[in-house]
Write an enzyme that holds these catalytic residues in place. Sequence first.
Site, PDB file in Angstrom:
ATOM      1  N   GLU A 122     -23.597  22.597 -22.584  1.00 44.45           N
ATOM      2  CA  GLU A 122     -24.325  23.857 -21.823  1.00 44.45           C
ATOM      3  C   GLU A 122     -24.308  24.901 -23.114  1.00 44.45           C
ATOM      4  O   GLU A 122     -23.439  24.890 -23.676  1.00 44.45           O
ATOM      5  CB  GLU A 122     -23.437  24.144 -20.793  1.00 44.45           C
ATOM      6  CG  GLU A 122     -24.272  25.400 -20.066  1.00 44.45           C
ATOM      7  CD  GLU A 122     -23.905  25.873 -18.758  1.00 44.45           C
ATOM      8  OE1 GLU A 122     -24.265  26.313 -17.741  1.00 44.45           O
ATOM      9  OE2 GLU A 122     -22.486  25.599 -18.671  1.00 44.45           O
ATOM     10  N   LYS A 149     -30.659  23.988 -13.702  1.00 46.87           N
ATOM     11  CA  LYS A 149     -29.629  24.177 -12.957  1.00 46.87           C
ATOM     12  C   LYS A 149     -29.670  24.627 -11.536  1.00 46.87           C
ATOM     13  O   LYS A 149     -29.948  25.653 -11.366  1.00 46.87           O
ATOM     14  CB  LYS A 149     -28.707  25.241 -13.983  1.00 46.87           C
ATOM     15  CG  LYS A 149     -27.086  25.283 -13.397  1.00 46.87           C
ATOM     16  CD  LYS A 149     -26.276  26.018 -14.594  1.00 46.87           C
ATOM     17  CE  LYS A 149     -24.889  26.136 -14.142  1.00 46.87           C
ATOM     18  NZ  LYS A 149     -24.132  26.899 -15.140  1.00 46.87           N
ATOM     19  N   CYS A 159     -22.705  21.790 -15.538  1.00 44.76           N
ATOM     20  CA  CYS A 159     -21.527  22.871 -15.217  1.00 44.76           C
ATOM     21  C   CYS A 159     -21.072  22.933 -13.732  1.00 44.76           C
ATOM     22  O   CYS A 159     -20.409  22.251 -13.355  1.00 44.76           O
ATOM     23  CB  CYS A 159     -21.498  24.208 -16.158  1.00 44.76           C
ATOM     24  SG  CYS A 159     -20.054  24.924 -16.589  1.00 44.76           S
TER      25      CYS A 159
END
Length: 282
Positions: free
Chosen positions: A41, A114, A156
């Site tokens: 990321e 995301k 993440c």
Amino acid sequence: MNHVAAIQMTSGPDVEANLERAAELIADATTAGAGLVLLPECFAALGAKALASVAAAEYDGRGPIRRFLAEQARLHGIWLLGGSIPLPRQADGKARASCLVVDPAGEEVARYDKLHLFDVEVADGHRSYRESKDYQHGDQPVCVDTPVGRVGLSICYDVRFPELYQQLCRDGAGLIVVPSAFTRVTGAAHWEVLLRARAIENQCYVLAANQSGQHPGGRETFGHSCLIDPWGEIVDLLAEGEGIVCGAIDPQHIQNIRERMPVARHRRFAVADQVVPAAKES
């Protein structure tokens, strides 16, 4: 072609310097035999104050980060997964944290935005994290077919939401990637247990590429990039510093585990077919 690699970096705000270092590590990964390579990321810009300008430059596909991904994929003949980059859906829109999948011809074949944004308080030097100040939520899960099998995409903070991973496996994923900038504090407490849990409960491989070390603004990341197999065993791990982890994806191993312990068939609480879109943000 069934070998994969995750790259661990210590990125800063200088996009050019980050891309130069990423290129070196991608070369190391391909030398190790990887046909699919995952970047972490924020690999190209971590702590950049001019995030909006970085995102705007990438909108039309001619920015330095997207150009870099295409060139590296073609150069090495690999599938390259671009961790996350700030990328708007519209030229004047708010950025999303986007993972781009680039094939060996340099073509972008998938994009995942995301879904879960990291708005939390952490007991570290950075203290308050508010991704929603800079980013807009994504609105759907994404899988992509590759030579190593069907790959589910996540980023993440997503790893704390098991329903997303169940959906990715319902969509056929045998490998799930988790490019991250997981903090040292939360990583020491939760990183490995979360990744192993996602692999075990979904009986799939998990490939996680994390940032590692000190970054601007008091931010410190945990490292420990790894490849985990469907039984929850760690195939390879890099604790600290920059480098790579790599290993093979074995579809027969996935099948054997799922046949011996058919968790998906035993599941009594089905996940929704679609993730509910986040409320529209101004």
